[in-house]
Design an enzyme around this catalytic site. Structure first.
Site, PDB file in Angstrom:
ATOM      1  N   HIS A 208       0.821  -1.223   0.000  1.00  0.00           N
ATOM      2  CA  HIS A 208       0.000   0.000   0.000  1.00  0.00           C
ATOM      3  C   HIS A 208       0.848   1.264   0.000  1.00  0.00           C
ATOM      4  CE1 HIS A 208       0.144  -0.009   4.555  1.00  0.00           C
ATOM      5  NE2 HIS A 208       0.098   1.282   4.367  1.00  0.00           N
TER       6      HIS A 208
ATOM      7  N   ASP B 288       1.127  -7.643   2.469  1.00  0.00           N
ATOM      8  CA  ASP B 288       1.204  -6.214   2.123  1.00  0.00           C
ATOM      9  C   ASP B 288       2.664  -5.764   1.929  1.00  0.00           C
ATOM     10  OD1 ASP B 288       0.807  -3.523   1.800  1.00  0.00           O
ATOM     11  OD2 ASP B 288      -0.521  -3.290   3.524  1.00  0.00           O
TER      12      ASP B 288
ATOM     13  N   SER C 250       4.087   2.309   8.346  1.00  0.00           N
ATOM     14  CA  SER C 250       3.866   1.331   7.295  1.00  0.00           C
ATOM     15  C   SER C 250       5.167   1.091   6.561  1.00  0.00           C
ATOM     16  CB  SER C 250       2.816   1.828   6.317  1.00  0.00           C
ATOM     17  OG  SER C 250       1.558   1.483   6.772  1.00  0.00           O
TER      18      SER C 250
HETATM   19  N1  ARG Z   1      -4.581   0.354   7.396  1.00  0.00           N
HETATM   20  C1  ARG Z   1      -3.271   0.322   6.846  1.00  0.00           C
HETATM   21  C2  ARG Z   1      -2.693   1.736   6.909  1.00  0.00           C
HETATM   22  O1  ARG Z   1      -3.144   2.518   7.647  1.00  0.00           O
HETATM   23  C3  ARG Z   1      -3.267  -0.282   5.472  1.00  0.00           C
HETATM   24  C4  ARG Z   1      -4.000   0.488   4.466  1.00  0.00           C
HETATM   25  C5  ARG Z   1      -4.130  -0.152   3.121  1.00  0.00           C
HETATM   26  N2  ARG Z   1      -5.231   0.502   2.433  1.00  0.00           N
HETATM   27  C6  ARG Z   1      -6.483   0.017   2.368  1.00  0.00           C
HETATM   28  N3  ARG Z   1      -7.469   0.834   2.092  1.00  0.00           N
HETATM   29  N4  ARG Z   1      -6.750  -1.221   2.567  1.00  0.00           N
HETATM   30  O2  ARG Z   1      -2.177   2.329   6.031  1.00  0.00           O
HETATM   31  N1  GLU Z   2      -1.076   1.369   7.483  1.00  0.00           N
HETATM   32  C1  GLU Z   2      -0.490   2.463   8.188  1.00  0.00           C
HETATM   33  C2  GLU Z   2       0.425   3.325   7.336  1.00  0.00           C
HETATM   34  O1  GLU Z   2       0.206   3.497   6.181  1.00  0.00           O
HETATM   35  C3  GLU Z   2       0.206   1.945   9.366  1.00  0.00           C
HETATM   36  C4  GLU Z   2      -0.783   1.429  10.244  1.00  0.00           C
HETATM   37  C5  GLU Z   2      -0.999   2.342  11.371  1.00  0.00           C
HETATM   38  O2  GLU Z   2      -1.552   3.443  11.213  1.00  0.00           O
HETATM   39  O3  GLU Z   2      -0.560   1.907  12.412  1.00  0.00           O
HETATM   40  O4  GLU Z   2       1.345   3.927   7.817  1.00  0.00           O
END
Ligand code: ARG
Ligand code: GLU
Length: 690
Positions: free
Chosen positions: A83, A219, A622
């Protein structure tokens, strides 16, 4: 029995006492080093950060300013999340070469794809410059005078700092302006895409599984840093060579089990751990709900269209992910705050603070802080929401309104010719990923949150809904362009709202936000003076940090316990043929059926996919490496559990967990699924447990 209880209490206390925090890598000696070692680490502070010798920090890069990446080979190979590389993967994708859907693997260096604008930045050294930055400040100064003195001092420090020509220097504020650090950095700008799994692996589970456990997402994506002939940062050139890093992370094939030490090293973006209760209340009861509602409305339209059109799916992939990610995070954050009674607990903490003030005779200096927060937030709540709604509609969800904002900025620019030219480029960028039907649907869905007068007929005549007509509008002398602009249906519709935003809403917001920021600085000072025994770490600010903990499961609700490790079996359990979120590639199912796992299965013959830890992470972490007790790479951080996303304001060791991809799953996919064994051969694989 009683003895046991005491021991148990002691252990439980020790555990929670050692959790949470994002620490400055140059300051680990002492408290952090000891804590890390008591959690199982064998690393010294110098193994992690050293200016004179290579150390772990030399393998950690800030990926495009928003994510983290780590070097995993002597040839500049870097690993980050799928991502995080999503925008780049998307921009190389087309209906013919659908790398989002099918994945991408460079089988030789010639096949690696350059990415305009993408950069990776390393930290050379970190310096405490607080004294120089705060020089000449005193309590009689107004807030404005203080700020201008700080920025004058800061600019002086930056200007005078000795650095190499290829390096940069940056100044960042810590502890709400109580401390300042200077960073010497090196930014590499020739970063090429090396590999990415298909979305059905890299984004498996999509929005349904985002922010939740059990998780089964691979991921990850791979890039390579290229440098000039002297191994220094350089713009893209065919002649650049793979970067030779000062350090790269060896990869452990031995995996993790519950209780193992883990450390996450990366660039967390933003947290707010020292908010007063009234602020948490405002965020959970007003701010998050309005954001959630607007994004939900936009997503309904975007999601429906992405499912039926491949063209829209590719065009809207990044935009949708961005909108959906925060939308779901805010929902989880609210859940966690409620479930953990965070507002109530913060009030109790404030009572402790007030009591200590009295006992220490510091009421006169700090006694008005909390009542003042209450008053300021009451005054600030409405304008914060109004401003935020505007931002959601005009900057985040609707493209036509976004184009009108850009047009407004162009009309008001000091150099109109230049502004018109850059507007042309901006429009080309926007229209590359634009679908007018989707955008009109989004407009109808989100505008009511800002203005009851929703006039979708602007989509019939506005020049901006189509790139050719938009570029045509921009032809001619500036006066002519602005005349055409002020006859455009979308522009005349939006302009009064934009003017209100810039002339009224935003200034009022700033005027009401400034005293809150200033008070937060004083509150931070007061907390550290009045309750010095508490655990203080600086809020995340997109600088390099270390967080550490252990591999741990958790209990999200009564009678439910999540094991800390998920397996490939779970991917197959979730498989829904042809599904938008849960399809599994044939090749991966075949490997599973044949149990063709190479060296990547655990002792029970299963391939681990994701695991949980108590590391305190946030957005920006991330792509951060999860590192074992000896400095080897064991996982790739990519998410947090839903109930724990409140850790940005309220870290609770009971339910806050970060989610990492097990490196063995990454290697398995690269080797067995993609057949890119040459990449594995570049790495150093180790067996620290054998
Ligand atoms: N939640 C993770 C982060 O904050 C992964 C995001 C990937 N994007 C998604 N819409 N699934 O970035
Ligand atoms: N998916 C998040 C990012 O893009 C990290 C997850 C979080 O926020 O802890 O940085």
């Amino acid at each position: 029995m009683r003895f046991l209880k005491i021991i148990f209490f002691f252990i439980a206390f020790q555990l929670s006492a050692q959790q949470g925090g994002m620490w400055i890598p140059s300051l680990l000696e002492g408290m952090n080093e000891t804590e890390m070692q008591s959690l199982g680490s064998k690393l010294t502070a110098k193994d992690i950060y050293d200016v004179n010798n290579s150390s772990l920090k030399d393998a950690i890069g800030h990926f495009n300013g928003g994510c983290t990446a780590e070097v995993i080979s002597p040839k500049g190979l870097i690993l980050t999340n799928h991502h995080c590389g999503f925008g780049q993967i998307q921009s190389h994708s087309s209906l013919e070469n659908d790398y989002l859907k099918d994945g991408f693997w460079a089988m030789s260096s010639e096949e690696e794809l350059p990415n305009e604008g993408l950069y990776v930045e390393f930290i050379v050294s970190i310096h405490d410059v607080t004294d120089s930055v705060l020089m000449g400040l005193d309590d009689t100064m107004t807030e404005t005078d203080k700020q201008s003195q700080i920025s004058k001092n800061g600019n002086g420090v930056l200007k005078d700092w000795a650095k190499e020509t290829w390096q940069d220097v940056k100044l960042k504020s810590f502890f709400k302006g109580n401390q300042y650090f200077l960073f010497v950095t090196e930014r590499f700008e020739d970063i090429r895409l090396v590999g990415a799994p298909p979305t059905s692996i890299g984004k498996f589970g999509s929005d349904t599984d985002n922010w939740v456990f059990p998780r089964h997402t691979g991921d990850f994506s791979l890039f390579r840093i290229y440098a000039d002939a002297n191994n220094r940062p350089a713009k893209y050139s065919k002649d650049n060579k793979p970067y030779k890093p000062k350090h790269f992370l060896p990869v452990s094939l031995d995996g993790v089990e519950e209780g193992d030490f883990t450390m996450v090293f990366g660039f967390p973006g933003r947290t707010d751990e020292y908010l007063p209760a009234v602020a948490i209340e405002h965020i959970t009861e007003a701010y998050n709900p309005t954001n959630i509602a607007i994004r939900e409305a936009a997503l309904k339209v975007i999601d429906a269209k992405m499912k039926t059109s491949d063209d829209v799916r590719i065009k809207y992939a990044s935009k949708q992910a961005r909108i959906a990610n925060a939308w779901k995070k805010w929902i989880g954050e609210n859940l966690g705050i409620k479930k953990s009674n965070a507002v109530q607990k913060r009030r109790e903490f404030e009572a402790t603070f007030t009591k200590a003030l009295k006992e220490k005779g510091m009421e006169d200096t700090y006694g008005n802080i909390l009542p003042e927060f209450d008053r300021l937030y009451k005054d600030y709540a409405a304008i914060n929401i109004k401003r935020r709604n505007f931002i959601e509609v005009f900057f985040i969800t609707n493209e036509l309104m976004n184009m009108t904002i850009r047009a407004y900025q162009m009309e008001n620019a000091k150099a109109p010719e230049k502004a018109i030219e850059s507007m042309k480029n901006r429009l080309k960028g926007i229209h590359k990923n634009y679908d007018v039907t989707v955008d009109k649907g989004v407009f109808e869905a989100v505008m009511p949150f800002y203005n009851k007068n929703v006039d979708a007929s602007i989509y019939e005549t506005s020049a901006f809904t189509n790139l050719d007509s938009a570029l045509k509008l921009l032809e001619g002398e500036p006066s002519e362009v602005f005349k055409k602009l002020n006859n455009d249906a979308a522009y005349t519709y939006a302009k009064p709202m934009i003017e209100e935003f810039y002339n009224e809403t935003n200034p009022e917001f700033q005027q009401k936000n400034e005293p809150i920021t200033a008070l937060q600085t004083i509150y931070m000072t007061a907390l550290m003076k009045v309750l010095p025994e508490e655990r203080y770490f600086p809020d995340a600010n997109s600088t390099l940090r270390v967080t550490y903990g252990q591999v741990r499961g958790y209990s999200p609700r009564d009678a439910v316990y999540y094991n800390p490790v998920s397996y490939l079996d779970g991917v197959i359990e979730k498989y829904v043929p042809g599904d938008y979120e849960f399809d599994v590639p044939q090749k991966l199912r075949d490997l599973y059926d044949a149990k063709d796992y190479g060296q990547y299965a655990d002792a029970n013959g299963k391939v681990p996919v994701c695991f949980l830890g108590t590391n305190h992470t946030t957005g920006g972490n991330s792509g951060s490496p999860a590192i074992d007790a000896e400095g080897n790479l064991i996982g790739l951080n990519f998410d947090r559990v839903w109930e724990g996303t409140m850790s940005d304001m309220n870290y609770d060791p009971e339910i806050c967990r970060n989610i990492m991809v097990d490196l063995r799953y990454v290697l398995f996919i690269v080797d067995k699924y993609a057949g890119a064994k040459h990449l594995i051969d570049e790495m150093t694989l180790v067996h620290p447990k054998k």
